[in-house]
Write a protein that holds these residues in place. Structure first.
Motif, PDB file in Angstrom:
ATOM      1  N   ILE A  56      -2.903  -0.548   5.487  1.00  0.00           N
ATOM      2  CA  ILE A  56      -2.025  -0.398   4.325  1.00  0.00           C
ATOM      3  C   ILE A  56      -1.156  -1.646   4.141  1.00  0.00           C
ATOM      4  N   ALA A  57      -0.692  -2.202   5.265  1.00  0.00           N
ATOM      5  CA  ALA A  57       0.146  -3.405   5.181  1.00  0.00           C
ATOM      6  C   ALA A  57      -0.654  -4.578   4.603  1.00  0.00           C
ATOM      7  N   GLY A 208      -5.932   0.189   0.532  1.00  0.00           N
ATOM      8  CA  GLY A 208      -4.594   0.775   0.665  1.00  0.00           C
ATOM      9  C   GLY A 208      -4.635   2.255   0.339  1.00  0.00           C
ATOM     10  N   VAL A 209      -5.391   2.594  -0.714  1.00  0.00           N
ATOM     11  CA  VAL A 209      -5.468   4.000  -1.137  1.00  0.00           C
ATOM     12  C   VAL A 209      -6.306   4.811  -0.154  1.00  0.00           C
ATOM     13  N   THR A 210      -7.476   4.275   0.255  1.00  0.00           N
ATOM     14  CA  THR A 210      -8.301   5.042   1.197  1.00  0.00           C
ATOM     15  C   THR A 210      -7.583   5.179   2.538  1.00  0.00           C
TER      16      THR A 210
ATOM     17  N   VAL B  35       5.675  -3.085  -8.411  1.00  0.00           N
ATOM     18  CA  VAL B  35       5.803  -1.851  -7.625  1.00  0.00           C
ATOM     19  C   VAL B  35       5.458  -2.144  -6.160  1.00  0.00           C
ATOM     20  N   LEU B  36       4.346  -2.866  -5.964  1.00  0.00           N
ATOM     21  CA  LEU B  36       3.909  -3.177  -4.603  1.00  0.00           C
ATOM     22  C   LEU B  36       4.933  -4.064  -3.898  1.00  0.00           C
ATOM     23  N   THR B 107       3.763   3.298  -0.395  1.00  0.00           N
ATOM     24  CA  THR B 107       3.587   2.262  -1.419  1.00  0.00           C
ATOM     25  C   THR B 107       2.278   2.381  -2.217  1.00  0.00           C
ATOM     26  N   PRO B 108       1.099   2.526  -1.547  1.00  0.00           N
ATOM     27  CA  PRO B 108      -0.138   2.660  -2.343  1.00  0.00           C
ATOM     28  C   PRO B 108      -0.156   3.924  -3.203  1.00  0.00           C
TER      29      PRO B 108
END
Lengths: 274, 148
Positions: A56-57, A208-210, B35-36, B107-108
């Motif tokens: 995610i980072a 990031g979403v997965t 946003v990110l 965040t995502p």
């Protein structure tokens, strides 16, 4: 090793993971997990949970620049996220059923074949067949090249094939517990004929979403040790930010070769688990 | 950029409708980037404060034995969010670092919701449906408790 040295080592290691991850479109787990376990003596489960945070980072850290500079294709990302998240859920549900050795062997073989195909494509910039679906979904775009200062338009091919492959990329990440960028980039590169930079930047946005669904569960279960994960996240954010700034200046061929090396390393890691 | 886009649209033979999809999407990309950035800066700041607090209050200092205790894999119970919340209330390093990690993970999700709002405002029905599907699948994935 005392805690101060540990935190500094974790920061440095993760910065490297974030740098590589942001350039090639993966979460950096390939650097973070072996680094934490082999060099810093962290338990493998703690390292994997920290690596989900690292995914995610890397994604958010690099996507700040990639979306602003239109390096990643937002529409392609949204379109493909539908099938890859679907695949991720199916993969996670199937985990108990399939034989793990067989799975690792199968996906390692797929990666090696995809790596060979991507290497062969390095001089082939030809566009794929036109697609009415891609037109309808307005998937085509353009990206800036800092080395030439020009805008590069590109057209997207075979979105349905990419959508289908992305489902299996999701299954692989759900089954193997990885971010799955290593399968997402070849789907966009080989099937949809996106430029390599757009493929890796879009993969970065998607992971990031997965990764979030997985990371939420790890957080709720208490698997994330903040003493390990916070320095990892700080390091990765720094490295990913640097990578995203470097990317527009990196030659396509260098990026493609770096990605193929990462694919082969991932295949070797998977084969070692057979 | 808009010149390139309109050229492309002409090549496609696509109808050039009044709302230029290229420009609108470009606007959304800037919003999403902001946003990110907000999420990244907030989580980075909080996590860094947490690490610094850990070194100042002594919870992250000590010798090899202290490190072994800090990264012990059997500590999961003390990393659950309720324990982290207790730590946060007393200004503990673990609580602050966990808050930073939660901001990072959120965040995502905020990015997808921002895309949803963006496509809704652009009146882009196809992408509104696609983005809603992603949100629904993420919710399903969390409800099932599966990693994906």
């Amino acid at each position: 090793m005392n805690p101060l040295v540990f935190v500094l080592c974790a920061l440095a290691l993760s910065a490297l993971g974030g740098l590589v991850g942001s350039l090639v479109g993966l979460g950096g787990g390939i650097v973070v997990v072996p680094g934490l376990t082999l060099l810093l003596g962290v338990d493998i489960k703690v390292a994997i949970a920290a690596s989900m945070i690292a995914v995610i980072a890397t994604s958010s850290g690099s996507a700040v620049a990639y979306t602003r500079d239109r390096m990643s294709n937002l529409r392609v990302a949204m379109f493909l996220e539908v099938s890859t998240v679907c695949g991720g859920i199916c993969g996670a549900l199937l985990v108990g059923i399939a034989n793990p050795s067989l799975l690792n062997g199968f996906f390692a073989a797929v990666l090696l074949i995809a790596a060979a195909t991507m290497m062969r494509r390095r001089h082939d910039a030809s566009a794929g067949p036109p697609s009415a679906l891609a037109d309808r979904l307005e998937l085509h775009g353009s990206y800036p090249d800092a080395r030439t200062g020009r805008e590069h338009p590109y057209r997207v091919s075979r979105p349905a094939v990419g959508f289908a492959i992305m489902y299996f990329a999701g299954v692989a990440s759900g089954m193997l517990g990885i971010g799955g960028g290593v399968f997402k980039v070849p789907a966009m590169d080989l099937a949809m004929r996106l430029p390599i930079k757009v493929s890796t930047a879009t993969s970065n946005l998607m992971i990031g979403v997965t990764g979030t669904a997985a990371a939420l569960i790890y957080l709720l279960r208490g698997d994330v040790n903040p003493v390990v994960a916070a320095p990892v996240a700080i390091g990765v954010l720094g490295g990913a930010n640097l990578g995203a700034r470097l990317m527009p200046r990196v030659h396509d061929g260098v990026l493609r070769r770096l990605f193929v090396v990462v694919m082969v390393l991932t295949a070797v890691q998977m084969a070692a688990k057979i | 950029m808009s010149a390139d886009r309109s050229l492309e649209a002409a090549d496609d033979g696509a109808p050039s409708d009044s709302s230029d999809p290229g420009d609108a999407s470009g606007g959304l990309e800037v919003v999403i980037s902001k946003v990110l950035r907000l999420g990244v800066v907030a989580s980075l700041t909080v996590m860094t404060i947490g690490v610094v607090v850990g070194f100042v209050d002594g919870s992250l200092s000590g010798d090899r034995g202290a490190l072994d205790r800090l990264i012990d894999p059997n500590l999961a119970a003390s990393h659950r969010l309720d324990a982290a919340w207790e730590s946060l209330r007393s200004g503990g390093a673990v609580g602050i670092m966990t808050l930073g990690l939660c901001l990072l993970v959120a965040t995502p999700l905020v990015r997808v919701v921002a895309s949803l709002v963006g496509f809704a405002r652009m009146g882009d029905r196809i992408y509104l449906v696609l983005t809603s599907a992603v949100v629904a699948l993420l919710a399903l994935s969390c409800a099932l408790g599966v990693t994906g």
